[in-house]
Design a protein around this motif. Sequence first.
Motif, PDB file in Angstrom:
ATOM      1  N   THR A 226      35.697  45.878  28.909  1.00  0.00           N
ATOM      2  CA  THR A 226      36.516  46.978  29.400  1.00  0.00           C
ATOM      3  C   THR A 226      35.743  48.279  29.234  1.00  0.00           C
ATOM      4  O   THR A 226      34.606  48.286  28.740  1.00  0.00           O
ATOM      5  CB  THR A 226      37.855  47.049  28.638  1.00  0.00           C
ATOM      6  OG1 THR A 226      37.600  46.986  27.228  1.00  0.00           O
ATOM      7  CG2 THR A 226      38.767  45.918  29.037  1.00  0.00           C
ATOM      8  N   GLN A 227      36.370  49.397  29.625  1.00  0.00           N
ATOM      9  CA  GLN A 227      35.653  50.670  29.678  1.00  0.00           C
ATOM     10  C   GLN A 227      35.047  51.064  28.339  1.00  0.00           C
ATOM     11  O   GLN A 227      33.932  51.572  28.278  1.00  0.00           O
ATOM     12  CB  GLN A 227      36.610  51.785  30.154  1.00  0.00           C
ATOM     13  CG  GLN A 227      35.943  53.139  30.377  1.00  0.00           C
ATOM     14  CD  GLN A 227      34.912  53.103  31.489  1.00  0.00           C
ATOM     15  OE1 GLN A 227      35.057  52.366  32.457  1.00  0.00           O
ATOM     16  NE2 GLN A 227      33.866  53.891  31.356  1.00  0.00           N
ATOM     17  N   ASP A 228      35.753  50.805  27.232  1.00  0.00           N
ATOM     18  CA  ASP A 228      35.228  51.209  25.926  1.00  0.00           C
ATOM     19  C   ASP A 228      34.074  50.318  25.459  1.00  0.00           C
ATOM     20  O   ASP A 228      33.447  50.611  24.432  1.00  0.00           O
ATOM     21  CB  ASP A 228      36.334  51.247  24.868  1.00  0.00           C
ATOM     22  CG  ASP A 228      37.105  49.940  24.766  1.00  0.00           C
ATOM     23  OD1 ASP A 228      36.903  49.069  25.629  1.00  0.00           O
ATOM     24  OD2 ASP A 228      37.914  49.800  23.837  1.00  0.00           O
ATOM     25  N   GLY A 229      33.791  49.253  26.196  1.00  0.00           N
ATOM     26  CA  GLY A 229      32.632  48.422  25.864  1.00  0.00           C
ATOM     27  C   GLY A 229      31.406  48.735  26.681  1.00  0.00           C
ATOM     28  O   GLY A 229      30.353  48.100  26.522  1.00  0.00           O
ATOM     29  N   ASN A 264      34.201  38.621  48.389  1.00  0.00           N
ATOM     30  CA  ASN A 264      35.133  37.617  47.867  1.00  0.00           C
ATOM     31  C   ASN A 264      35.007  37.625  46.343  1.00  0.00           C
ATOM     32  O   ASN A 264      34.264  36.825  45.764  1.00  0.00           O
ATOM     33  CB  ASN A 264      34.806  36.234  48.425  1.00  0.00           C
ATOM     34  CG  ASN A 264      35.908  35.225  48.148  1.00  0.00           C
ATOM     35  OD1 ASN A 264      36.612  35.313  47.144  1.00  0.00           O
ATOM     36  ND2 ASN A 264      36.053  34.259  49.038  1.00  0.00           N
ATOM     37  N   PRO A 265      35.741  38.523  45.664  1.00  0.00           N
ATOM     38  CA  PRO A 265      35.544  38.719  44.223  1.00  0.00           C
ATOM     39  C   PRO A 265      35.714  37.446  43.400  1.00  0.00           C
ATOM     40  O   PRO A 265      34.861  37.136  42.563  1.00  0.00           O
ATOM     41  CB  PRO A 265      36.618  39.754  43.865  1.00  0.00           C
ATOM     42  CG  PRO A 265      36.896  40.476  45.133  1.00  0.00           C
ATOM     43  CD  PRO A 265      36.743  39.462  46.212  1.00  0.00           C
ATOM     44  N   GLU A 266      36.807  36.718  43.620  1.00  0.00           N
ATOM     45  CA  GLU A 266      37.077  35.535  42.802  1.00  0.00           C
ATOM     46  C   GLU A 266      35.995  34.468  42.979  1.00  0.00           C
ATOM     47  O   GLU A 266      35.545  33.841  42.013  1.00  0.00           O
ATOM     48  CB  GLU A 266      38.449  34.950  43.146  1.00  0.00           C
ATOM     49  CG  GLU A 266      39.619  35.791  42.671  1.00  0.00           C
ATOM     50  CD  GLU A 266      39.851  37.027  43.529  1.00  0.00           C
ATOM     51  OE1 GLU A 266      39.264  37.099  44.638  1.00  0.00           O
ATOM     52  OE2 GLU A 266      40.594  37.922  43.109  1.00  0.00           O
ATOM     53  N   LYS A 267      35.548  34.272  44.214  1.00  0.00           N
ATOM     54  CA  LYS A 267      34.502  33.284  44.472  1.00  0.00           C
ATOM     55  C   LYS A 267      33.196  33.685  43.801  1.00  0.00           C
ATOM     56  O   LYS A 267      32.511  32.853  43.182  1.00  0.00           O
ATOM     57  CB  LYS A 267      34.303  33.140  45.982  1.00  0.00           C
ATOM     58  CG  LYS A 267      33.251  32.106  46.368  1.00  0.00           C
ATOM     59  CD  LYS A 267      33.108  32.004  47.879  1.00  0.00           C
ATOM     60  CE  LYS A 267      32.043  30.983  48.260  1.00  0.00           C
ATOM     61  NZ  LYS A 267      31.837  30.907  49.713  1.00  0.00           N
ATOM     62  N   HIS A 307      36.009  46.143  34.181  1.00  0.00           N
ATOM     63  CA  HIS A 307      37.316  46.291  33.537  1.00  0.00           C
ATOM     64  C   HIS A 307      38.397  45.600  34.361  1.00  0.00           C
ATOM     65  O   HIS A 307      39.279  44.920  33.825  1.00  0.00           O
ATOM     66  CB  HIS A 307      37.637  47.783  33.386  1.00  0.00           C
ATOM     67  CG  HIS A 307      38.847  48.066  32.564  1.00  0.00           C
ATOM     68  ND1 HIS A 307      38.827  48.894  31.467  1.00  0.00           N
ATOM     69  CD2 HIS A 307      40.142  47.626  32.663  1.00  0.00           C
ATOM     70  CE1 HIS A 307      40.040  48.952  30.940  1.00  0.00           C
ATOM     71  NE2 HIS A 307      40.856  48.201  31.656  1.00  0.00           N
ATOM     72  N   LYS A 308      38.325  45.742  35.680  1.00  0.00           N
ATOM     73  CA  LYS A 308      39.370  45.226  36.574  1.00  0.00           C
ATOM     74  C   LYS A 308      39.514  43.713  36.483  1.00  0.00           C
ATOM     75  O   LYS A 308      40.637  43.188  36.547  1.00  0.00           O
ATOM     76  CB  LYS A 308      39.049  45.646  38.004  1.00  0.00           C
ATOM     77  CG  LYS A 308      40.096  45.231  39.025  1.00  0.00           C
ATOM     78  CD  LYS A 308      39.780  45.822  40.389  1.00  0.00           C
ATOM     79  CE  LYS A 308      40.859  45.491  41.405  1.00  0.00           C
ATOM     80  NZ  LYS A 308      40.610  46.147  42.707  1.00  0.00           N
ATOM     81  N   TYR A 309      38.399  43.002  36.324  1.00  0.00           N
ATOM     82  CA  TYR A 309      38.448  41.539  36.363  1.00  0.00           C
ATOM     83  C   TYR A 309      38.300  40.906  34.976  1.00  0.00           C
ATOM     84  O   TYR A 309      37.975  39.726  34.860  1.00  0.00           O
ATOM     85  CB  TYR A 309      37.364  41.013  37.301  1.00  0.00           C
ATOM     86  CG  TYR A 309      37.675  41.288  38.757  1.00  0.00           C
ATOM     87  CD1 TYR A 309      38.601  40.510  39.447  1.00  0.00           C
ATOM     88  CD2 TYR A 309      37.073  42.352  39.429  1.00  0.00           C
ATOM     89  CE1 TYR A 309      38.908  40.766  40.776  1.00  0.00           C
ATOM     90  CE2 TYR A 309      37.374  42.623  40.750  1.00  0.00           C
ATOM     91  CZ  TYR A 309      38.291  41.827  41.416  1.00  0.00           C
ATOM     92  OH  TYR A 309      38.594  42.104  42.727  1.00  0.00           O
ATOM     93  N   VAL A 310      38.552  41.686  33.924  1.00  0.00           N
ATOM     94  CA  VAL A 310      38.472  41.140  32.566  1.00  0.00           C
ATOM     95  C   VAL A 310      39.418  39.956  32.389  1.00  0.00           C
ATOM     96  O   VAL A 310      39.038  38.910  31.849  1.00  0.00           O
ATOM     97  CB  VAL A 310      38.779  42.249  31.531  1.00  0.00           C
ATOM     98  CG1 VAL A 310      39.288  41.655  30.222  1.00  0.00           C
ATOM     99  CG2 VAL A 310      37.518  43.062  31.244  1.00  0.00           C
ATOM    100  N   ASN A 311      40.674  40.098  32.843  1.00  0.00           N
ATOM    101  CA  ASN A 311      41.650  39.020  32.667  1.00  0.00           C
ATOM    102  C   ASN A 311      41.284  37.781  33.464  1.00  0.00           C
ATOM    103  O   ASN A 311      41.479  36.648  33.002  1.00  0.00           O
ATOM    104  CB  ASN A 311      43.043  39.515  33.064  1.00  0.00           C
ATOM    105  CG  ASN A 311      43.735  40.208  31.907  1.00  0.00           C
ATOM    106  OD1 ASN A 311      44.050  39.582  30.909  1.00  0.00           O
ATOM    107  ND2 ASN A 311      43.926  41.498  32.030  1.00  0.00           N
ATOM    108  N   PHE A 312      40.771  37.972  34.659  1.00  0.00           N
ATOM    109  CA  PHE A 312      40.367  36.828  35.487  1.00  0.00           C
ATOM    110  C   PHE A 312      39.257  36.042  34.790  1.00  0.00           C
ATOM    111  O   PHE A 312      39.295  34.804  34.715  1.00  0.00           O
ATOM    112  CB  PHE A 312      39.903  37.316  36.859  1.00  0.00           C
ATOM    113  CG  PHE A 312      39.516  36.221  37.798  1.00  0.00           C
ATOM    114  CD1 PHE A 312      40.480  35.469  38.464  1.00  0.00           C
ATOM    115  CD2 PHE A 312      38.179  35.916  38.020  1.00  0.00           C
ATOM    116  CE1 PHE A 312      40.121  34.439  39.322  1.00  0.00           C
ATOM    117  CE2 PHE A 312      37.812  34.894  38.883  1.00  0.00           C
ATOM    118  CZ  PHE A 312      38.788  34.152  39.536  1.00  0.00           C
TER     119      PHE A 312
END
Length: 376
Positions: A226-229, A264-267, A307-312
């Motif tokens: 994430t951003q703080d990392g 295709n971000p997920e791919k 940061h956006k795709y950390v959870n994915f």
Amino acid sequence: METKNMYPDPDPDTITIDTLVLEEMVKQERTKEITELHSLSKKTCNLHADLLYYRHATSAMGSSCYELWKRILTQVGGSPNAWRELGLHLGIEPNKLNYIMYSVQEDHVDMVLKVFRQNENATIDKIIDAFIKMKRYDILKSMEEPLCKIAQFFNKDDSGYQSKSSGQREVVRPKNIPNNLPAALSNKVVSQDKEPKKPKQPALKIPPTPNVPIVNDSPIFFLTYTQDGFPTAVNIQEYVENWTEIPNVQVITLNNKREELYQNPEKFIREYFEKADIIIPIITPGYLEEIKSHNPTVPNTSDNLDHKYVNFIYNLIVNNYIHASGCLNKKVRSVLPQNANVDLFRQITMYPDLMPWTYETNFDAQFQAFLKFQQQ
């Protein structure tokens, strides 16, 4: 018995004269101090603002660069709208400053510096000159110590480094310093008047990674944070670049692969997750908060793709840990920043899939050893 007055009444004229002398001394000292602060501009006219983002935890220059960056953010951020005034003096367009004001969650001072440093001529002396115009000598005084240390690495004298060949100053700009900016603030945005290059558009029959084929012979580190990392992510890239025993290691971050990711971000993420030798989560309070508070009904709109795709990516880590490896962690090695506190240690023990972890300061030795073991 009459007692002598050991402390005679003060002479009013003497007090006035002494006060004037003291005021004159203070004025002269202040003038000298301001002159010295003005001279900082001369010392840094050949140092690019990218140096503010140079990170190397084990080097004196890396520490000085980080300290200078931190002091600018702290001092400017402590004054309302000082970041906007700084941006105007650095020549940043008002519409970009408005975008930072209303659309960016990151530190506004940091964003102003990142927008400014996109230009080849974005030297540190221009930042100093901006503070001089703002009459913010308090900020300059705070910057003086780390700034002089940085200048000493490149300047032979107070006038700056002189090239023997051309007789002109050479602008010092470190290589491969990432600059993660939203598209609205980037100078690299393709104009709408120009037709975009069609080869980058997805087709029916296309290789998994169309523009940048993955070289399997080169080890791959895939960072997630994430951003703080972000400072630790920059440091890791610096460490790996300096490796000699294991050369050509690729360090993958999503922001550095922005163009390929958009198709295709997920791919893209799944393929690099499989190809990577080591997945490296950077464990910070922001990272743990992000994976803990994930709500699939609320999309993450962060402009920082990592940061956006950390959870994915974290979901991929969990699935790999539970289903693919049978709770044997063969692929994920977490890194804790050098400033990690005790509370962070307690929290990470709740996530067995993020174990084991390594201190950032021990990254070089432990990750080279782990990579060699994998390649056996």
